[in-house]
Scaffold this motif. Sequence first.
Motif, PDB file in Angstrom:
ATOM      1  N   LEU A   1     -32.994   4.229  32.848  1.00  0.00           N
ATOM      2  CA  LEU A   1     -32.893   4.177  33.950  1.00  0.00           C
ATOM      3  C   LEU A   1     -31.244   4.987  35.298  1.00  0.00           C
ATOM      4  CD1 LEU A   1     -35.100   5.522  36.532  1.00  0.00           C
ATOM      5  CD2 LEU A   1     -34.972   2.370  36.328  1.00  0.00           C
ATOM      6  N   PHE A   2     -31.435   3.345  35.223  1.00  0.00           N
ATOM      7  CA  PHE A   2     -30.206   3.477  36.056  1.00  0.00           C
ATOM      8  C   PHE A   2     -28.899   4.425  35.557  1.00  0.00           C
ATOM      9  CE2 PHE A   2     -31.458  -0.726  37.508  1.00  0.00           C
ATOM     10  CZ  PHE A   2     -31.613  -0.133  38.763  1.00  0.00           C
ATOM     11  N   GLN A   3     -28.708   4.737  34.147  1.00  0.00           N
ATOM     12  CA  GLN A   3     -27.740   5.600  33.653  1.00  0.00           C
ATOM     13  C   GLN A   3     -27.504   6.876  33.959  1.00  0.00           C
ATOM     14  OE1 GLN A   3     -26.901   5.285  29.856  1.00  0.00           O
ATOM     15  NE2 GLN A   3     -27.279   7.720  29.278  1.00  0.00           N
ATOM     16  N   PHE A   4     -29.211   7.183  34.673  1.00  0.00           N
ATOM     17  CA  PHE A   4     -29.666   8.473  34.618  1.00  0.00           C
ATOM     18  C   PHE A   4     -29.874   8.806  36.547  1.00  0.00           C
ATOM     19  CE2 PHE A   4     -30.502   9.006  30.541  1.00  0.00           C
ATOM     20  CZ  PHE A   4     -30.581  10.458  30.183  1.00  0.00           C
ATOM     21  N   LEU A   5     -29.381   8.335  37.153  1.00  0.00           N
ATOM     22  CA  LEU A   5     -28.618   8.418  38.177  1.00  0.00           C
ATOM     23  C   LEU A   5     -27.560   8.907  38.297  1.00  0.00           C
ATOM     24  CD1 LEU A   5     -29.652   4.764  40.019  1.00  0.00           C
ATOM     25  CD2 LEU A   5     -31.126   6.524  40.338  1.00  0.00           C
ATOM     26  N   GLY A   6     -26.825   8.861  36.946  1.00  0.00           N
ATOM     27  CA  GLY A   6     -25.450   9.529  37.030  1.00  0.00           C
ATOM     28  C   GLY A   6     -26.058  11.655  37.509  1.00  0.00           C
ATOM     29  N   PRO A   7     -27.193  12.010  36.903  1.00  0.00           N
ATOM     30  CA  PRO A   7     -27.349  13.871  37.229  1.00  0.00           C
ATOM     31  C   PRO A   7     -27.637  13.266  38.897  1.00  0.00           C
ATOM     32  CG  PRO A   7     -28.348  12.988  35.462  1.00  0.00           C
ATOM     33  CD  PRO A   7     -28.132  11.474  35.498  1.00  0.00           C
ATOM     34  N   VAL A   8     -28.286  13.142  39.425  1.00  0.00           N
ATOM     35  CA  VAL A   8     -27.492  12.850  41.004  1.00  0.00           C
ATOM     36  C   VAL A   8     -26.745  12.337  41.451  1.00  0.00           C
ATOM     37  CG1 VAL A   8     -28.860  11.677  43.054  1.00  0.00           C
ATOM     38  CG2 VAL A   8     -30.145  11.552  40.670  1.00  0.00           C
ATOM     39  N   LEU A   9     -25.865  12.038  40.975  1.00  0.00           N
ATOM     40  CA  LEU A   9     -24.156  11.668  41.797  1.00  0.00           C
ATOM     41  C   LEU A   9     -23.275  13.250  40.886  1.00  0.00           C
ATOM     42  CD1 LEU A   9     -23.145   7.931  40.924  1.00  0.00           C
ATOM     43  CD2 LEU A   9     -24.331   8.798  42.767  1.00  0.00           C
ATOM     44  N   ILE A  10     -23.421  13.699  39.635  1.00  0.00           N
ATOM     45  CA  ILE A  10     -22.529  15.046  39.202  1.00  0.00           C
ATOM     46  C   ILE A  10     -23.017  15.990  40.326  1.00  0.00           C
ATOM     47  CG2 ILE A  10     -22.443  16.656  37.744  1.00  0.00           C
ATOM     48  CD1 ILE A  10     -22.896  13.414  35.497  1.00  0.00           C
ATOM     49  N   THR A  11     -24.512  15.767  40.693  1.00  0.00           N
ATOM     50  CA  THR A  11     -24.903  17.372  41.259  1.00  0.00           C
ATOM     51  C   THR A  11     -24.440  17.236  42.422  1.00  0.00           C
ATOM     52  OG1 THR A  11     -27.295  16.948  40.232  1.00  0.00           O
ATOM     53  CG2 THR A  11     -26.773  18.083  41.973  1.00  0.00           C
ATOM     54  N   VAL A  12     -24.098  15.928  43.535  1.00  0.00           N
ATOM     55  CA  VAL A  12     -23.459  15.997  44.157  1.00  0.00           C
ATOM     56  C   VAL A  12     -22.042  15.821  44.105  1.00  0.00           C
ATOM     57  CG1 VAL A  12     -22.849  14.536  46.510  1.00  0.00           C
ATOM     58  CG2 VAL A  12     -25.553  14.546  45.082  1.00  0.00           C
ATOM     59  N   TYR A  13     -21.572  15.183  43.054  1.00  0.00           N
ATOM     60  CA  TYR A  13     -19.875  15.819  43.153  1.00  0.00           C
ATOM     61  C   TYR A  13     -19.491  17.436  43.180  1.00  0.00           C
ATOM     62  CZ  TYR A  13     -15.898  15.987  40.528  1.00  0.00           C
ATOM     63  OH  TYR A  13     -14.069  16.848  40.454  1.00  0.00           O
ATOM     64  N   VAL A  14     -20.524  17.697  42.134  1.00  0.00           N
ATOM     65  CA  VAL A  14     -20.271  19.356  41.891  1.00  0.00           C
ATOM     66  C   VAL A  14     -20.281  20.268  42.992  1.00  0.00           C
ATOM     67  CG1 VAL A  14     -21.560  21.726  40.132  1.00  0.00           C
ATOM     68  CG2 VAL A  14     -20.766  19.309  39.623  1.00  0.00           C
ATOM     69  N   ALA A  15     -21.773  20.217  43.829  1.00  0.00           N
ATOM     70  CA  ALA A  15     -21.784  20.904  44.885  1.00  0.00           C
ATOM     71  C   ALA A  15     -20.661  20.541  46.401  1.00  0.00           C
ATOM     72  CB  ALA A  15     -23.124  20.558  46.308  1.00  0.00           C
ATOM     73  N   VAL A  16     -20.404  19.649  46.297  1.00  0.00           N
ATOM     74  CA  VAL A  16     -18.846  18.944  47.531  1.00  0.00           C
ATOM     75  C   VAL A  16     -17.914  20.172  46.757  1.00  0.00           C
ATOM     76  CG1 VAL A  16     -17.568  17.433  48.548  1.00  0.00           C
ATOM     77  CG2 VAL A  16     -20.087  17.212  47.951  1.00  0.00           C
ATOM     78  N   GLN A  17     -17.498  19.331  45.913  1.00  0.00           N
ATOM     79  CA  GLN A  17     -16.172  20.023  45.079  1.00  0.00           C
ATOM     80  C   GLN A  17     -16.008  21.257  44.989  1.00  0.00           C
ATOM     81  OE1 GLN A  17     -13.747  17.673  44.303  1.00  0.00           O
ATOM     82  NE2 GLN A  17     -12.203  19.399  43.467  1.00  0.00           N
ATOM     83  N   TYR A  18     -17.074  22.497  44.591  1.00  0.00           N
ATOM     84  CA  TYR A  18     -16.677  23.667  44.526  1.00  0.00           C
ATOM     85  C   TYR A  18     -17.539  24.360  45.584  1.00  0.00           C
ATOM     86  CZ  TYR A  18     -16.054  21.671  40.029  1.00  0.00           C
ATOM     87  OH  TYR A  18     -15.296  20.559  38.753  1.00  0.00           O
TER      88      TYR A  18
ATOM     89  N   GLY B   1     -26.388  13.781  20.674  1.00  0.00           N
ATOM     90  CA  GLY B   1     -25.878  12.731  20.983  1.00  0.00           C
ATOM     91  C   GLY B   1     -27.180  11.985  21.577  1.00  0.00           C
ATOM     92  N   ALA B   2     -27.727  12.422  22.304  1.00  0.00           N
ATOM     93  CA  ALA B   2     -28.632  12.178  23.336  1.00  0.00           C
ATOM     94  C   ALA B   2     -29.833  11.365  22.694  1.00  0.00           C
ATOM     95  CB  ALA B   2     -28.754  12.785  24.742  1.00  0.00           C
ATOM     96  N   ALA B   3     -30.446  11.918  21.432  1.00  0.00           N
ATOM     97  CA  ALA B   3     -31.158  11.429  20.948  1.00  0.00           C
ATOM     98  C   ALA B   3     -30.107  10.183  20.124  1.00  0.00           C
ATOM     99  CB  ALA B   3     -31.303  11.582  19.823  1.00  0.00           C
ATOM    100  N   LEU B   4     -29.662   9.920  19.767  1.00  0.00           N
ATOM    101  CA  LEU B   4     -28.786   8.393  18.917  1.00  0.00           C
ATOM    102  C   LEU B   4     -28.682   7.299  19.979  1.00  0.00           C
ATOM    103  CD1 LEU B   4     -26.231  10.731  17.113  1.00  0.00           C
ATOM    104  CD2 LEU B   4     -28.459   9.439  16.274  1.00  0.00           C
ATOM    105  N   TRP B   5     -28.305   7.629  21.431  1.00  0.00           N
ATOM    106  CA  TRP B   5     -28.136   6.944  22.648  1.00  0.00           C
ATOM    107  C   TRP B   5     -29.834   6.213  22.959  1.00  0.00           C
ATOM    108  CZ3 TRP B   5     -24.257   4.436  24.308  1.00  0.00           C
ATOM    109  CH2 TRP B   5     -24.572   3.593  24.336  1.00  0.00           C
TER     110      TRP B   5
ATOM    111  N   GLU C   1     -33.107  11.320  26.520  1.00  0.00           N
ATOM    112  CA  GLU C   1     -32.514   9.732  26.221  1.00  0.00           C
ATOM    113  C   GLU C   1     -33.772   8.267  26.648  1.00  0.00           C
ATOM    114  OE1 GLU C   1     -29.082   8.261  27.397  1.00  0.00           O
ATOM    115  OE2 GLU C   1     -27.847  10.181  26.711  1.00  0.00           O
ATOM    116  N   PRO C   2     -34.188   8.387  27.823  1.00  0.00           N
ATOM    117  CA  PRO C   2     -35.189   7.200  28.364  1.00  0.00           C
ATOM    118  C   PRO C   2     -36.852   8.150  27.222  1.00  0.00           C
ATOM    119  CG  PRO C   2     -34.865   9.130  29.773  1.00  0.00           C
ATOM    120  CD  PRO C   2     -33.722   9.305  28.686  1.00  0.00           C
ATOM    121  N   LEU C   3     -36.644   9.206  26.846  1.00  0.00           N
ATOM    122  CA  LEU C   3     -37.664   9.597  26.036  1.00  0.00           C
ATOM    123  C   LEU C   3     -38.054   8.923  24.747  1.00  0.00           C
ATOM    124  CD1 LEU C   3     -40.890  10.742  25.202  1.00  0.00           C
ATOM    125  CD2 LEU C   3     -39.544  13.127  24.873  1.00  0.00           C
TER     126      LEU C   3
END
Length: 308
Positions: free
Chosen positions: A105-122, A15-19, A258-260
């Motif tokens: 590049l901007f899309q991959f700011l997402g993992p940073v936001l998700i990491t913060v969410y997971v750390a706070v939520q759980y 999926g990432a390769a196709l995107w 994806e960026p690669l």
Amino acid sequence: MKTSRRLGLIMIIIGAALWGISGPIIQWLFQQTTITSIDFLIIRLLLAGILILAVLSIRKQSIFAIWKEPHQWIQLVIFAIIGMLGAQYAFIETVRISNAVTATLFQFLGPVLITVYVAVQYKKLPSLIQLISIIIALSGIFFLITNGSIENIILTKIAVIFGLLTAIGFTFYTLQPASLIKKWGSPLIVGWGMLLAGIALLLFNRPFSFQAIANTLTFETSTMLFLAILSGTLSFVLYIGSLKHLSPMETSLLSSIEPLVAVIVSITWLNESFGGYQLIGGALIVAAVVALSLPEKELETVARERVS
């Protein structure tokens, strides 16, 4: 490695390769045609949504059952408008304003936001391997985009705004539909999400004419438009489907290939330059993907169970 985890890894990598491929194709379309971001999205979302739902219907799946449960279809509409439409429009508009690799590049700011969410939520910090992988992946993306110098990124304010919206949309459509996917399956959720998003955009962008757009396309551009729609649709189905087998944070980080892919396609097809630091960035992203392909750690197990 468990079969479920292996399937999830295969789905997210393909999926990432196709995107990654779809970004340069869209960039090429903007360079070769007069089609707008909204026109492209209306075509992609409507056609892809109808196709997915038609296939499910032919396979005797009840595609309308979700509409009998108010709480479920409300969540579906939220996913369609904010997640599906928000993420895709912001990404494609960023491609139009800048280029495919910058949008990634901007899309991959997402993992940073998700990491913060997971750390706070759980209330659990990511494992050491994930923290290292985050640093490696983000460092790789930085080198890929900037070739080692932040001064090489020259963006307008509007590009930055749409880029940040891309990151937020990416985070949202990774986390929000987990319960819907578990109950209804990713093809149904993606199909309805695309169709609803396309309808909403069509109503917003009236008047719209398929015929007028078709008259501006050649055989070559029509073919590339079809490939952009196909690759983007399959990418979303595989990405969201992988959430049944992997945690949202792990899925988002594995998709850092994806960026690669986008850079490789841009070099070989769009003739964009590629510097030494960008080669290093590509190697770092591959290293991060390999690291994240190791057996799951405690955080991923906890996160997946809680989200499910």
